[in-house]
Structures are given as C-alpha cells and as structure tokens.
Write an enzyme that holds these catalytic residues in place. Sequence first.
Site, PDB file in Angstrom:
ATOM      1  N   LYS A 122      51.909  41.193  36.466  1.00 25.31           N
ATOM      2  CA  LYS A 122      52.777  40.356  35.231  1.00 25.31           C
ATOM      3  C   LYS A 122      54.049  40.758  35.049  1.00 25.31           C
ATOM      4  O   LYS A 122      54.485  41.809  35.118  1.00 25.31           O
ATOM      5  CB  LYS A 122      51.488  40.285  34.002  1.00 25.31           C
ATOM      6  CG  LYS A 122      50.472  39.442  34.549  1.00 25.31           C
ATOM      7  CD  LYS A 122      49.767  39.144  33.139  1.00 25.31           C
ATOM      8  CE  LYS A 122      48.511  37.996  33.683  1.00 25.31           C
ATOM      9  NZ  LYS A 122      47.439  38.104  32.928  1.00 25.31           N
TER      10      LYS A 122
ATOM     11  N   ARG B 182      41.303  42.434  36.667  1.00 24.45           N
ATOM     12  CA  ARG B 182      41.321  41.235  37.432  1.00 24.45           C
ATOM     13  C   ARG B 182      42.739  41.519  38.163  1.00 24.45           C
ATOM     14  O   ARG B 182      43.765  41.749  37.339  1.00 24.45           O
ATOM     15  CB  ARG B 182      41.496  39.955  36.444  1.00 24.45           C
ATOM     16  CG  ARG B 182      41.771  38.735  37.354  1.00 24.45           C
ATOM     17  CD  ARG B 182      41.788  37.578  36.005  1.00 24.45           C
ATOM     18  NE  ARG B 182      41.990  36.255  36.574  1.00 24.45           N
ATOM     19  CZ  ARG B 182      43.079  35.969  37.056  1.00 24.45           C
ATOM     20  NH1 ARG B 182      44.077  36.657  36.966  1.00 24.45           N
ATOM     21  NH2 ARG B 182      43.381  34.643  37.822  1.00 24.45           N
TER      22      ARG B 182
HETATM   23  N1  PMM Z   1      45.485  35.946  33.795  1.00 23.20           N
HETATM   24  C1  PMM Z   1      46.025  34.747  34.642  1.00 23.20           C
HETATM   25  C2  PMM Z   1      44.995  33.579  34.836  1.00 23.20           C
HETATM   26  N2  PMM Z   1      43.675  33.737  34.274  1.00 23.20           N
HETATM   27  N3  PMM Z   1      42.208  34.914  33.097  1.00 23.20           N
HETATM   28  C3  PMM Z   1      41.714  36.292  32.544  1.00 23.20           C
HETATM   29  N4  PMM Z   1      40.519  36.366  32.022  1.00 23.20           N
HETATM   30  N5  PMM Z   1      42.744  37.140  32.106  1.00 23.20           N
HETATM   31  C4  PMM Z   1      43.998  37.023  32.487  1.00 23.20           C
HETATM   32  O1  PMM Z   1      44.816  37.723  32.205  1.00 23.20           O
HETATM   33  C5  PMM Z   1      44.341  35.976  33.226  1.00 23.20           C
HETATM   34  C6  PMM Z   1      43.492  34.955  33.691  1.00 23.20           C
HETATM   35  C7  PMM Z   1      47.436  34.375  35.041  1.00 23.20           C
HETATM   36  O2  PMM Z   1      47.415  35.159  36.147  1.00 23.20           O
HETATM   37  P1  PMM Z   1      47.578  34.471  37.834  1.00 23.20           P
HETATM   38  O3  PMM Z   1      48.512  33.487  37.817  1.00 23.20           O
HETATM   39  O4  PMM Z   1      47.897  35.771  38.587  1.00 23.20           O
HETATM   40  O5  PMM Z   1      45.975  34.316  38.098  1.00 23.20           O
END
Ligand code: PMM
Length: 303
Positions: free
Chosen positions: A239, A281
Amino acid sequence: MGVANTCRPRCWRRRYAAAVFRWSSVCGSRPVVMGIVNVTPDSFSDGGRFLDADAAVAHGLALVDAGADLLDVGGESTRPGAAAVDEVEERRRVLPVVARLAAAAGVPVSIDTTKAGVAAAAIEAGATIVNDVAAGRGDDAMLGTVAEAGVGYVAMHMLGDPRSMQDAPSYDDVVREVGDVLVERLDAARSAGIAHEALAADPGIGFGKTVAHNLTLLAHLDELVARVRVPVLVGTSRKRFLGSVLRDVAGVVGEPIPEDRDDGTLASVVWALDAGARIVRVHEPRSAARAVALLAVMLEAAA
Ligand code: PMM
C-alpha cells in the site's frame, strides 16, 4: 415467481446448514495468509494482470503453492478514486474464477465485494467467506445474505467510499473511532443473524486514512485486537503508505512502485502478527507464510 421466492431461503438453509463457517477452523491454531486475486483492470498493484479468468485461476493456484491459506477474489478495484463497477460486470469477472478456485485450490475462497447479489452468486459458486470493505453499509441486503448462507464475514472499516475516501480524511482519535465503527458493525452483523464465530474485523489500512493514520492504527493494533473480540485481518500489502515511509525514512530514492514494496509489506506483516492479527492479506504470500512459521517457532521458544 412466488414459488422461487418462498423456496430460495429454505434451499439455501438446507444447503449450508451443515457447514456454518467458523474462523477458528481456519486461524484458530495459527495465523493465516490470505492471497489476493484481483480480477480487475485497475487495482493499484496488479490491475489488468489477471482480468482473464485463466490467468486469474493460474495466479490463485500459484499463490496457494507459495503458501496462501485462503484466496480472496475481487472484481471491483477499491483503489482511491477508482470507478464503480456494475453488478453484471462484477459477476462476469469473479464468478468463473471463484468457481474454478473453489473446486481446485484446496483452500477456502473469499469474495471481496460490497454487493449482496455478487456475494450470493459467489457463495453459490463455492465461496465460503465474504470480505466486505463497506462492512454492510454498501448494500442493505448484505448482512442478511451472509447470515442466511452461514458463511464467514470480514467487516472492514472505511471512511466514506473509494471515490472520495482519500479527500482529506480526518479523525479526532483514529484508533478509538475505527474501533467504535468496527464494534458497531459487528453488532449489526450479529443482529442480522451472522454467528459471532463467523466474524472477523479489519481496520481498513489505506481506506480513508493518511499515512499517519495508518501508522497510528498499526502502532495500536493490539488495542483494536483486544476491543473487537473477533479475529483481526490486516491488509497492508504494497500500500501507498509503505511507499511513502520507504521514501521518507528508509533512504529509498523516490517512492517505490507497488511491486517494489514487498520488503516493507513483510515488516508490517510481522508487526501485525506480533500485535495479534490472525489473518494477513498479501499479494506475495511466500514471505508472509514463512514469517507466520518463524513467529510460531519463536513464540514456542519464548514460552
Ligand atoms: N484492501 C484492498 C482490497 N480489499 N479487503 C480487506 N479486508 N482489507 C484490505 O486492506 C483490503 C481489502 C485493496 O488492496 P488491493 O487492491 O491490492 O486488493
């Protein structure tokens, strides 16, 4: 029509009643690594790379080979300023990928969506967890849909929506306010009929937060863990705040691109695990899975 309406909830209950999801069966004995499968053209780190279903499935299987314990499939980017995706298009992107990974990956598959209709269709296709970055506030039918299906649920904190969340986010006390919202959303989820054991919470790193807000939330993650009383998921992977910190204080020249933030990601993952996070994640699961294993050995040695 009338028959379909009266039959559907009973059919669902019959299908899922035998297997109500419990987070303890996934992360009860040790923390777990959730691998990210973004079937989107515009996610900040991997947008466009896995838009094709075959590529997304191959990527999901590679994440499991590299150590992912769960897979999170998403069809709508939540990158700041990203355009909304309509339900038909979101279903078209994710459903074949969910179905094939649920059949072949050998790990639980989560659907990253704020829409109850997408969640319901993904559950039919084999998803057993709904990861909802709007924590039920994006769609009035979401909590009831999850309750009815008996699947797991992640309630994430977000200030506003992805279109506007990074427009000068402001808090008096970010740790208390994020905790207040999570406690309220978890209560709403239980009131809607979702089992306490099926719930997890996420402070939503980067969702309506400045770099300082993200660092403060991580610094006080142990307090949030103690407060919400359900497993906590943390998503720091690649991020922007990591790029910003690496540029400002780690002597890195310029802000590293997302793919060049995995070392910063690993440091934040170890911090989060040490503070009590049970699910991390990530885009690159190998190092996170090794960190989980090493921390377990160290905890045992310290006991
Ligand atoms: N971050 C993203 C998308 N979904 N879901 C949860 N639970 N927590 C997060 O921090 C989160 C998420 C954005 O990141 P990406 O675009 O790399 O998926």
